[in-house]
Design a protein around this motif. Structure first.
Motif, mmCIF file in Angstrom:
data_model
loop_
_atom_site.group_PDB
_atom_site.id
_atom_site.type_symbol
_atom_site.label_atom_id
_atom_site.label_comp_id
_atom_site.label_asym_id
_atom_site.label_seq_id
_atom_site.Cartn_x
_atom_site.Cartn_y
_atom_site.Cartn_z
ATOM 1 N N SER A 1 1.298 2.534 -4.628
ATOM 2 C CA SER A 1 2.606 3.052 -5.002
ATOM 3 C C SER A 1 3.640 1.933 -5.073
ATOM 4 N N MET A 2 3.549 0.948 -4.189
ATOM 5 C CA MET A 2 4.456 -0.205 -4.265
ATOM 6 C C MET A 2 4.240 -0.982 -5.556
ATOM 7 N N LEU A 3 2.987 -1.168 -5.945
ATOM 8 C CA LEU A 3 2.697 -1.876 -7.193
ATOM 9 C C LEU A 3 3.216 -1.113 -8.403
ATOM 10 N N LEU A 4 3.121 0.212 -8.374
ATOM 11 C CA LEU A 4 3.673 1.018 -9.466
ATOM 12 C C LEU A 4 5.186 0.860 -9.559
ATOM 13 N N ILE A 5 5.844 0.844 -8.427
ATOM 14 C CA ILE A 5 7.304 0.683 -8.416
ATOM 15 C C ILE A 5 7.691 -0.690 -8.943
ATOM 16 N N PHE B 1 4.243 9.329 8.394
ATOM 17 C CA PHE B 1 4.109 8.473 9.563
ATOM 18 C C PHE B 1 5.322 8.566 10.469
ATOM 19 N N GLY B 2 6.482 8.866 9.917
ATOM 20 C CA GLY B 2 7.695 8.929 10.723
ATOM 21 C C GLY B 2 7.871 10.217 11.488
ATOM 22 N N ILE B 3 7.183 11.276 11.109
ATOM 23 C CA ILE B 3 7.376 12.574 11.759
ATOM 24 C C ILE B 3 6.837 12.572 13.182
ATOM 25 N N ASN C 1 7.299 6.118 -6.267
ATOM 26 C CA ASN C 1 8.422 6.299 -5.354
ATOM 27 C C ASN C 1 8.245 7.567 -4.525
ATOM 28 N N THR C 2 7.849 8.646 -5.162
ATOM 29 C CA THR C 2 7.632 9.912 -4.455
ATOM 30 C C THR C 2 6.507 9.782 -3.426
ATOM 31 N N ILE C 3 5.409 9.162 -3.826
ATOM 32 C CA ILE C 3 4.286 8.978 -2.905
ATOM 33 C C ILE C 3 4.700 8.136 -1.706
ATOM 34 N N PHE C 4 5.457 7.056 -1.958
ATOM 35 C CA PHE C 4 5.885 6.178 -0.879
ATOM 36 C C PHE C 4 6.779 6.917 0.116
ATOM 37 N N ILE C 5 7.683 7.747 -0.378
ATOM 38 C CA ILE C 5 8.577 8.508 0.500
ATOM 39 C C ILE C 5 7.787 9.522 1.323
ATOM 40 N N VAL C 6 6.824 10.193 0.708
ATOM 41 C CA VAL C 6 6.019 11.183 1.437
ATOM 42 C C VAL C 6 5.188 10.510 2.528
#
Length: 83
Positions: free
Chosen positions: A15-19, A67-69, A57-62
Motif C-alpha cells: 500500500s505504501m508503494l501504491l501511494i 494495530f492501534g486498537i 491509502n485506505t488499506i494503510f489506514i485500516v
C-alpha cells in the motif's frame, strides 16, 4: 514477545508503494497529454495509478487502526497527538 504478522506487513508495504507511485505519476506530470481528441496511454496509466493510491491509502489506514486498537494507554497517545 509478540508474533509478527508478515502478511499484513507485506500488505502495508504494498500500500505504501501504491501511494508513492500515485504521487510520482499524478504530481510528476504524467497525467497531462498533448492529445485533444481523447485519453492518452499515459493519462490512462495515471488514472489507474490514482485509483491504486486511493486504495493503498485506505488499506494503510485500516491496517494502522487494526494495530492501534489493541494498544495500551490509547488515551495518553491521543492526548500527546493533540498537544
Amino acid at each position: 514477545m509478540k508474533k509478527r504478522s508478515s502478511n499484513i506487513e507485506l500488505l502495508r508495504i504494498i500500500s505504501m508503494l501504491l501511494i508513492i507511485s500515485t504521487h510520482l505519476f499524478v504530481v510528476g506530470g504524467v497525467r497531462y497529454s498533448d492529445y485533444s481528441d481523447g485519453i492518452s496511454r499515459n493519462e490512462f496509466i495515471a488514472q489507474i495509478m490514482g485509483l491504486g493510491g486511493k486504495l493503498g491509502n485506505t488499506i494503510f489506514i485500516v491496517i494502522t487502526g487494526y494495530f492501534g486498537i489493541n494498544a495500551k494507554n490509547i488515551n495518553e497517545k491521543i492526548l500527546k497527538l493533540i498537544n
